[in-house]
Design an enzyme around this catalytic site. Structure first.
Site, short mmCIF file in Angstrom:
data_model
loop_
_atom_site.label_atom_id
_atom_site.label_comp_id
_atom_site.label_asym_id
_atom_site.label_seq_id
_atom_site.Cartn_x
_atom_site.Cartn_y
_atom_site.Cartn_z
N THR A 41 41.06 48.29 43.97
CA THR A 41 40.77 48.07 42.66
C THR A 41 39.77 49.26 42.01
O THR A 41 39.88 49.35 40.86
CB THR A 41 40.30 46.72 42.27
OG1 THR A 41 38.99 46.61 43.17
CG2 THR A 41 41.23 45.62 42.62
N ASP A 65 37.96 50.17 54.41
CA ASP A 65 38.24 48.94 54.00
C ASP A 65 37.06 48.38 54.50
O ASP A 65 36.84 48.11 56.11
CB ASP A 65 39.60 48.38 54.45
CG ASP A 65 40.05 47.07 53.90
OD1 ASP A 65 39.04 46.17 54.05
OD2 ASP A 65 40.96 47.15 53.21
N ILE A 66 36.44 47.27 54.01
CA ILE A 66 35.09 46.46 54.58
C ILE A 66 35.81 45.40 55.75
O ILE A 66 34.97 44.98 56.24
CB ILE A 66 34.31 45.85 53.50
CG1 ILE A 66 34.98 44.75 52.77
CG2 ILE A 66 33.53 46.77 52.83
CD1 ILE A 66 34.09 43.90 52.01
N TYR A 153 37.74 32.01 45.13
CA TYR A 153 37.20 33.09 44.64
C TYR A 153 35.42 32.40 44.85
O TYR A 153 34.73 33.30 45.39
CB TYR A 153 37.53 33.75 43.60
CG TYR A 153 36.30 34.89 43.22
CD1 TYR A 153 36.46 36.00 43.79
CD2 TYR A 153 35.49 34.49 42.12
CE1 TYR A 153 35.50 36.91 43.19
CE2 TYR A 153 34.63 35.55 41.69
CZ TYR A 153 34.60 36.84 42.19
OH TYR A 153 33.55 37.87 42.00
N LYS A 157 32.63 33.69 47.44
CA LYS A 157 31.44 34.27 46.94
C LYS A 157 29.94 33.67 47.34
O LYS A 157 29.02 34.09 47.80
CB LYS A 157 31.45 34.62 45.28
CG LYS A 157 32.31 36.02 45.04
CD LYS A 157 31.41 36.91 45.39
CE LYS A 157 32.22 38.36 45.40
NZ LYS A 157 31.52 39.61 45.65
N VAL A 183 30.64 40.60 33.94
CA VAL A 183 30.37 41.86 33.44
C VAL A 183 31.26 42.48 32.76
O VAL A 183 32.57 42.55 33.35
CB VAL A 183 29.84 42.65 34.97
CG1 VAL A 183 29.13 44.19 34.70
CG2 VAL A 183 29.01 41.86 35.95
N ARG A 280 44.03 28.32 32.74
CA ARG A 280 44.06 28.93 34.04
C ARG A 280 43.50 27.90 35.11
O ARG A 280 42.07 27.27 34.81
CB ARG A 280 43.38 30.20 34.42
CG ARG A 280 44.14 31.32 33.83
CD ARG A 280 43.39 32.53 34.11
NE ARG A 280 44.12 33.82 34.19
CZ ARG A 280 43.49 34.96 34.18
NH1 ARG A 280 42.46 35.01 34.04
NH2 ARG A 280 44.41 36.04 34.12
C1 UD2 Z 1 34.52 34.83 37.05
C2 UD2 Z 1 33.08 34.77 36.97
C3 UD2 Z 1 32.38 36.18 36.96
C4 UD2 Z 1 32.90 37.21 37.92
C5 UD2 Z 1 34.30 37.21 37.88
C6 UD2 Z 1 35.20 38.01 38.95
C7 UD2 Z 1 32.90 32.31 36.03
C8 UD2 Z 1 32.21 31.86 34.88
N1 UD2 Z 1 32.58 33.98 35.89
O1 UD2 Z 1 35.14 35.52 35.91
O2 UD2 Z 1 31.24 35.91 36.92
O3 UD2 Z 1 32.63 36.65 39.13
O4 UD2 Z 1 34.95 35.84 37.97
O5 UD2 Z 1 36.45 38.09 38.79
O6 UD2 Z 1 33.36 31.95 37.05
N2 UD2 Z 1 41.34 34.86 30.01
C9 UD2 Z 1 42.24 35.04 28.93
N3 UD2 Z 1 43.05 35.89 28.76
C10 UD2 Z 1 43.09 36.87 29.62
C11 UD2 Z 1 42.46 36.90 30.69
C12 UD2 Z 1 41.49 35.99 31.19
O7 UD2 Z 1 42.24 33.85 28.16
O8 UD2 Z 1 44.24 37.91 29.51
C13 UD2 Z 1 40.45 33.83 30.20
C14 UD2 Z 1 40.27 33.30 31.51
O9 UD2 Z 1 41.15 32.28 31.70
C15 UD2 Z 1 38.81 32.76 31.54
C16 UD2 Z 1 38.07 33.90 30.70
O10 UD2 Z 1 39.05 34.42 30.03
O11 UD2 Z 1 38.57 31.65 30.82
C17 UD2 Z 1 37.38 35.07 31.62
O12 UD2 Z 1 38.43 35.30 32.60
P1 UD2 Z 1 37.92 36.71 33.71
O13 UD2 Z 1 38.95 36.84 34.48
O14 UD2 Z 1 37.49 37.87 32.97
O15 UD2 Z 1 36.68 36.24 34.43
P2 UD2 Z 1 36.00 34.64 34.94
O16 UD2 Z 1 35.44 34.00 33.85
O17 UD2 Z 1 37.25 34.20 35.61
#
Ligand code: UD2
Length: 326
Positions: A41, A65-66, A153, A157, A183, A280
């Site tokens: 990535t 690769d780790i 995931y 972590k 981030v 999701r």
């Molecule tokens: C999780 C962790 C974050 C980091 C990340 C790494 C939480 C709260 N945060 O992020 O700290 O470790 O994983 O991957 O668990 N979404 C949409 N449309 C899109 C894509 C995403 O609506 O096209 C939504 C998704 O369903 C979620 C939010 O946006 O509610 C954030 O999604 P993300 O994949 O950017 O990150 P998240 O919160 O899973």
């Protein structure tokens, strides 16, 4: 000369750490930087800016690769600090592809810690995740709360944190785990459906296309600008009294996806209605960091408001699109 290792150093957060490690004004610039990245990535071009600064000799990319523990041993040997960011991120990816996600995030992290202990590394700073909290009853989320992982995931972590702590208590390796909170910033790759939501929002905003919001858009995140997180990683590499511990690496605020999409439209002066899809699996509803421990014990002091961070990020995507079609 000191040796610093950044696993995942070709990723958008890792490459920001690499740049800071070369920065004399940031109190670093005192060593060589070994980047360990399999480019799954991450991208070599994320390190281009570093090359542009004429300090190429101090940065080496190792395409490793780790999961390959034996290859890590000589690379980590004798390092001052290992910043361990290499991972397969994404909650949905860990549900759709649980095996590689498990192997990299758990076995790979074990390999990094093992190689670090063996090579007498002074300290490992581990990129943990706010996903470990899951859905908590109260906000902000403090480090003392019981973890409630909701996805593979998040489990992976969290296990990395436990391993880091145990490598400290059982093997004497200095470790610090930082739970990153969503981030975002320049160089975050928007090309995958698993990409971070803000990188996808930026891509749609510039293309004037509709983003998809999963769920009602009322879920909130503590979006944290990449330089603030990278800066905290560097502070955590030198702070005293934090060995074996875990800290939140967030901004201390939260915005819903609907609010962020509104804000981006205002910044860009456009009106584009988002599409809505089903929520999701494994998604956390609300996320917001308590930053007190990181501030008092590590000196965490985020510099960027959400507006500043979004504007800087948007400008980067505009420039990248104009120059390379990212
Ligand atoms: C999780 C962790 C974050 C980091 C990340 C790494 C939480 C709260 N945060 O992020 O700290 O470790 O994983 O991957 O668990 N979404 C949409 N449309 C899109 C894509 C995403 O609506 O096209 C939504 C998704 O369903 C979620 C939010 O946006 O509610 C954030 O999604 P993300 O994949 O950017 O990150 P998240 O919160 O899973």
């Amino acid at each position: 000369m000191k040796k610093y290792v950044v696993t995942g150093g070709a990723g958008f957060i890792g490459s920001t750490i690499v740049r800071m490690l070369l920065d004399k004004q940031a109190g670093f610039g005192d060593g060589s930087v070994e980047v360990v990245d399999n480019l799954l990535t991450g991208h070599e071009h994320n390190l281009e800016e570093v090359r542009g600064r004429g300090v190429l000799n101090n940065v080496t990319l190792h395409k490793v690769d780790i999961r390959d523990g034996a290859a890590l041993v000589p690379l980590l040997d004798g390092a001052d600090t290992v910043f361990h960011l290499a991972a397969i991120p994404s909650v949905p990816r860990s549900i759709h592809e649980p095996v590689p996600s498990h192997e990299v995030n758990i076995n790979g992290t074990f390999n990094v810690l093992q190689a670090a202990a063996q090579g007498k590394v002074r300290r490992v700073v581990y990129a943990a995740s706010s996903s470990a909290y899951g859905d908590t009853e109260v906000l902000p989320k403090t480090e003392s709360m019981a973890p409630r992982p909701k996805s593979p995931y998040a489990v992976q972590k969290l296990l990395g944190e436990y391993y880091a702590s145990v490598f400290h208590s059982c093997f004497g390796l200095e470790t610090v785990a930082l739970r990153f909170f969503n981030v975002y910033g320049p160089r975050q790759d928007p090309s995958s459906p698993y990409s971070g939501v803000l990188s996808l929002f930026m891509k749609h905003l510039l293309a004037h296309t509709q983003p998809t919001i999963f769920g009602d858009g009322g879920q909130s995140r503590d979006f944290t600008y990449v330089e603030d997180v990278a800066g905290l990683c560097l502070k955590a590499s030198r702070a005293k009294g934090c060995e074996g511990k875990m800290y939140n690496a967030g901004n201390g605020g939260r915005y819903t996806l609907n609010q962020i999409w509104d804000l981006l439209q205002k910044i860009e002066g456009v009106q584009i209605a988002a599409k809505y899809g089903p929520p999701r699996a494994g998604d956390v509803r609300d996320s917001m960091a308590d930053t007190v421990s990181a501030a008092t014990e590590l000196g965490h002091a985020p510099q960027f408001t959400i507006e500043q961070g979004l504007k800087k990020t948007l400008e980067w995507y505009r420039m990248a699109e104009a120059t390379s079609g990212v």
